[in-house]
Design a protein around this motif. Structure first.
Motif, PDB file in Angstrom:
ATOM      1  N   LEU A 145       0.848  -1.180   0.000  1.00 40.33           N
ATOM      2  CA  LEU A 145       0.000   0.000   0.000  1.00 40.33           C
ATOM      3  C   LEU A 145       0.890   1.239   0.000  1.00 40.33           C
ATOM      4  CD1 LEU A 145      -2.798  -0.945   2.558  1.00 40.33           C
ATOM      5  CD2 LEU A 145      -3.015  -0.740   0.086  1.00 40.33           C
ATOM      6  N   GLU A 146       0.539   2.228  -0.808  1.00 45.98           N
ATOM      7  CA  GLU A 146       1.388   3.415  -0.904  1.00 45.98           C
ATOM      8  C   GLU A 146       1.487   4.165   0.422  1.00 45.98           C
ATOM      9  OE1 GLU A 146      -1.864   6.450  -2.949  1.00 45.98           O
ATOM     10  OE2 GLU A 146      -0.254   5.627  -4.160  1.00 45.98           O
ATOM     11  N   GLN A 147       0.555   3.958   1.349  1.00 49.95           N
ATOM     12  CA  GLN A 147       0.640   4.597   2.655  1.00 49.95           C
ATOM     13  C   GLN A 147       1.557   3.827   3.615  1.00 49.95           C
ATOM     14  OE1 GLN A 147      -3.507   3.350   2.265  1.00 49.95           O
ATOM     15  NE2 GLN A 147      -3.683   4.100   4.321  1.00 49.95           N
ATOM     16  N   ASN A 148       2.024   2.653   3.213  1.00 49.73           N
ATOM     17  CA  ASN A 148       2.928   1.869   4.057  1.00 49.73           C
ATOM     18  C   ASN A 148       4.370   2.331   3.792  1.00 49.73           C
ATOM     19  OD1 ASN A 148       4.329  -0.013   5.533  1.00 49.73           O
ATOM     20  ND2 ASN A 148       3.302  -1.796   4.654  1.00 49.73           N
ATOM     21  N   GLN A 149       4.659   3.547   4.235  1.00 50.41           N
ATOM     22  CA  GLN A 149       5.964   4.147   3.968  1.00 50.41           C
ATOM     23  C   GLN A 149       7.143   3.379   4.585  1.00 50.41           C
ATOM     24  OE1 GLN A 149       6.809   6.589   1.764  1.00 50.41           O
ATOM     25  NE2 GLN A 149       4.688   6.248   1.143  1.00 50.41           N
ATOM     26  N   PRO A 150       7.003   2.800   5.779  1.00 49.00           N
ATOM     27  CA  PRO A 150       8.145   2.025   6.298  1.00 49.00           C
ATOM     28  C   PRO A 150       8.545   0.874   5.364  1.00 49.00           C
ATOM     29  CG  PRO A 150       6.618   2.502   8.071  1.00 49.00           C
ATOM     30  CD  PRO A 150       5.940   2.926   6.799  1.00 49.00           C
ATOM     31  N   MET A 151       7.554   0.160   4.808  1.00 46.80           N
ATOM     32  CA  MET A 151       7.872  -0.951   3.901  1.00 46.80           C
ATOM     33  C   MET A 151       8.465  -0.437   2.593  1.00 46.80           C
ATOM     34  SD  MET A 151       7.992  -4.154   3.675  1.00 46.80           S
ATOM     35  CE  MET A 151       8.891  -4.810   2.300  1.00 46.80           C
ATOM     36  N   LEU A 152       7.921   0.654   2.074  1.00 41.50           N
ATOM     37  CA  LEU A 152       8.457   1.220   0.837  1.00 41.50           C
ATOM     38  C   LEU A 152       9.886   1.722   1.043  1.00 41.50           C
ATOM     39  CD1 LEU A 152       5.297   3.091  -0.505  1.00 41.50           C
ATOM     40  CD2 LEU A 152       6.307   0.951  -1.377  1.00 41.50           C
ATOM     41  N   SER A 153      10.168   2.316   2.190  1.00 39.79           N
ATOM     42  CA  SER A 153      11.533   2.762   2.500  1.00 39.79           C
ATOM     43  C   SER A 153      12.484   1.580   2.609  1.00 39.79           C
ATOM     44  CB  SER A 153      11.560   3.522   3.824  1.00 39.79           C
ATOM     45  OG  SER A 153      11.190   4.836   3.642  1.00 39.79           O
ATOM     46  N   LEU A 154      12.045   0.533   3.285  1.00 42.62           N
ATOM     47  CA  LEU A 154      12.874  -0.666   3.404  1.00 42.62           C
ATOM     48  C   LEU A 154      13.180  -1.225   2.020  1.00 42.62           C
ATOM     49  CD1 LEU A 154      14.236  -3.038   4.856  1.00 42.62           C
ATOM     50  CD2 LEU A 154      11.965  -4.080   5.054  1.00 42.62           C
ATOM     51  N   ALA A 155      12.159  -1.355   1.201  1.00 41.65           N
ATOM     52  CA  ALA A 155      12.356  -1.903  -0.144  1.00 41.65           C
ATOM     53  C   ALA A 155      13.345  -1.044  -0.937  1.00 41.65           C
ATOM     54  CB  ALA A 155      11.015  -2.004  -0.872  1.00 41.65           C
ATOM     55  N   ARG A 156      13.184   0.269  -0.892  1.00 44.74           N
ATOM     56  CA  ARG A 156      14.116   1.172  -1.596  1.00 44.74           C
ATOM     57  C   ARG A 156      15.538   0.965  -1.111  1.00 44.74           C
ATOM     58  NH1 ARG A 156      10.089   4.924  -1.450  1.00 44.74           N
ATOM     59  NH2 ARG A 156      10.773   5.702   0.565  1.00 44.74           N
ATOM     60  N   SER A 157      15.711   0.860   0.199  1.00 47.78           N
ATOM     61  CA  SER A 157      17.056   0.725   0.770  1.00 47.78           C
ATOM     62  C   SER A 157      17.732  -0.584   0.362  1.00 47.78           C
ATOM     63  CB  SER A 157      17.005   0.845   2.294  1.00 47.78           C
ATOM     64  OG  SER A 157      16.515  -0.341   2.891  1.00 47.78           O
ATOM     65  N   LEU A 158      16.928  -1.577  -0.031  1.00 47.77           N
ATOM     66  CA  LEU A 158      17.478  -2.870  -0.458  1.00 47.77           C
ATOM     67  C   LEU A 158      17.590  -2.983  -1.976  1.00 47.77           C
ATOM     68  CD1 LEU A 158      15.638  -5.197   2.077  1.00 47.77           C
ATOM     69  CD2 LEU A 158      18.036  -4.473   2.126  1.00 47.77           C
ATOM     70  N   GLY A 159      17.272  -1.898  -2.696  1.00 50.25           N
ATOM     71  CA  GLY A 159      17.431  -1.892  -4.136  1.00 50.25           C
ATOM     72  C   GLY A 159      16.194  -2.245  -4.939  1.00 50.25           C
ATOM     73  N   PHE A 160      15.049  -2.366  -4.294  1.00 53.30           N
ATOM     74  CA  PHE A 160      13.807  -2.619  -5.015  1.00 53.30           C
ATOM     75  C   PHE A 160      13.417  -1.359  -5.778  1.00 53.30           C
ATOM     76  CE2 PHE A 160      13.614  -5.992  -1.971  1.00 53.30           C
ATOM     77  CZ  PHE A 160      12.728  -6.953  -2.446  1.00 53.30           C
ATOM     78  N   ARG A 161      12.852  -1.531  -6.938  1.00 52.74           N
ATOM     79  CA  ARG A 161      12.289  -0.398  -7.679  1.00 52.74           C
ATOM     80  C   ARG A 161      10.771  -0.414  -7.496  1.00 52.74           C
ATOM     81  NH1 ARG A 161      13.396  -4.124 -11.545  1.00 52.74           N
ATOM     82  NH2 ARG A 161      11.674  -4.690 -12.924  1.00 52.74           N
ATOM     83  N   GLN A 162      10.171   0.754  -7.628  1.00 51.37           N
ATOM     84  CA  GLN A 162       8.726   0.878  -7.454  1.00 51.37           C
ATOM     85  C   GLN A 162       8.058   1.022  -8.806  1.00 51.37           C
ATOM     86  OE1 GLN A 162       7.583   3.886  -4.640  1.00 51.37           O
ATOM     87  NE2 GLN A 162       9.048   3.175  -3.125  1.00 51.37           N
ATOM     88  N   GLU A 163       6.925   0.351  -8.960  1.00 51.58           N
ATOM     89  CA  GLU A 163       6.153   0.416 -10.188  1.00 51.58           C
ATOM     90  C   GLU A 163       4.699   0.670  -9.820  1.00 51.58           C
ATOM     91  OE1 GLU A 163       6.768  -3.523 -11.645  1.00 51.58           O
ATOM     92  OE2 GLU A 163       8.888  -3.206 -12.024  1.00 51.58           O
ATOM     93  N   THR A 164       4.000   1.390 -10.668  1.00 49.75           N
ATOM     94  CA  THR A 164       2.573   1.598 -10.429  1.00 49.75           C
ATOM     95  C   THR A 164       1.821   0.334 -10.825  1.00 49.75           C
ATOM     96  OG1 THR A 164       2.300   2.566 -12.611  1.00 49.75           O
ATOM     97  CG2 THR A 164       2.698   4.090 -10.795  1.00 49.75           C
ATOM     98  N   THR A 165       0.667   0.161 -10.221  1.00 53.75           N
ATOM     99  CA  THR A 165      -0.177  -0.986 -10.527  1.00 53.75           C
ATOM    100  C   THR A 165      -1.519  -0.468 -11.036  1.00 53.75           C
ATOM    101  OG1 THR A 165      -1.203  -1.115  -8.352  1.00 53.75           O
ATOM    102  CG2 THR A 165       0.881  -2.305  -8.640  1.00 53.75           C
ATOM    103  N   GLU A 166      -2.341  -1.373 -11.492  1.00 55.62           N
ATOM    104  CA  GLU A 166      -3.685  -1.005 -11.940  1.00 55.62           C
ATOM    105  C   GLU A 166      -4.607  -0.705 -10.765  1.00 55.62           C
ATOM    106  OE1 GLU A 166      -5.177  -4.034 -14.546  1.00 55.62           O
ATOM    107  OE2 GLU A 166      -3.456  -3.877 -15.883  1.00 55.62           O
ATOM    108  N   THR A 167      -4.187  -1.108  -9.579  1.00 56.19           N
ATOM    109  CA  THR A 167      -5.000  -0.889  -8.385  1.00 56.19           C
ATOM    110  C   THR A 167      -4.590   0.421  -7.715  1.00 56.19           C
ATOM    111  OG1 THR A 167      -5.089  -3.283  -8.056  1.00 56.19           O
ATOM    112  CG2 THR A 167      -5.734  -1.898  -6.190  1.00 56.19           C
ATOM    113  N   PRO A 168      -5.496   1.392  -7.636  1.00 56.10           N
ATOM    114  CA  PRO A 168      -5.162   2.657  -6.976  1.00 56.10           C
ATOM    115  C   PRO A 168      -4.718   2.422  -5.530  1.00 56.10           C
ATOM    116  CG  PRO A 168      -7.279   2.814  -8.108  1.00 56.10           C
ATOM    117  CD  PRO A 168      -6.877   1.370  -8.142  1.00 56.10           C
TER     118      PRO A 168
END
Length: 177
Positions: A145-168
């Motif tokens: 979920l885009e509001q789950n900033q801790p998980m998104l930060s963790l993923a970024r720090s490990l080299g994950f890239r972010q992509e948009t999905t069809e689900t808002p």
């Protein structure tokens, strides 16, 4: 020479910043009861961040499925008290599952607010990445979920890239292995 106290494969004892010790280990069928009992301790946001919808309880069927991964295509870990499975309070769960017919695997992680922000999610994710690499997979993905900033930060720090999905409101994070 003294014998070293060795843990089985995929078992690691870690000490959190608050001094609490946790055992990261593969999930066991005996963990189903503590998982179901501990589910009520989770905040609604924690459940929604992991399952992308609200749930009041972890059903017996879901707990059984989670605690019995197919060893050929799935891997699941818990971060728990250093007690035997079935007795240990589980503070975090991480799971990865191979996507049939592809070189991809999908992950999911849930860390309780009691131990969030102490590096448990990172520890679990690093082990999922290691498992996926060992299976010679090409990518590891997860929907967050885009509001789950801790998980998104963790993923970024490990080299994950972010992509948009069809689900808002949902972001796919992908790591090329």
């Amino acid at each position: 020479m003294a014998a070293r106290n060795r843990l089985p494969p995929w078992h690691d004892q870690i000490r959190l910043a608050n001094g609490r010790e946790l055992l990261i280990r593969p999930i066991r069928p005996d963990d189903a009861v503590p998982l179901r009992a501990g589910f009520s301790l989770l905040k609604p946001d924690e459940v929604r961040h992991r399952f992308q919808h609200s749930m009041k309880e972890l059903t017996q069927e879901n707990a059984d499925r989670l605690t019995r991964p197919d060893p050929k295509t799935e891997f699941a870990l818990v971060a728990a008290e250093p007690l035997p499975p079935g007795e240990a309070l589980v503070g975090g769960v991480a799971r990865v599952s191979m996507v049939a017919g592809s070189g991809d695997a999908e992950f999911a992680i849930l860390v309780s607010h009691y131990i969030a922000g102490m590096g448990v999610g990172r520890q679990l994710m690093l082990r999922l990445v290691r498992w996926a690499k060992g299976k010679k997979l090409e990518r590891l993905c997860g929907d967050v979920l885009e509001q789950n900033q801790p998980m998104l930060s963790l993923a970024r720090s490990l080299g994950f890239r972010q992509e948009t999905t069809e689900t808002p409101g949902l972001v796919r994070v992908t790591l090329d292995l």
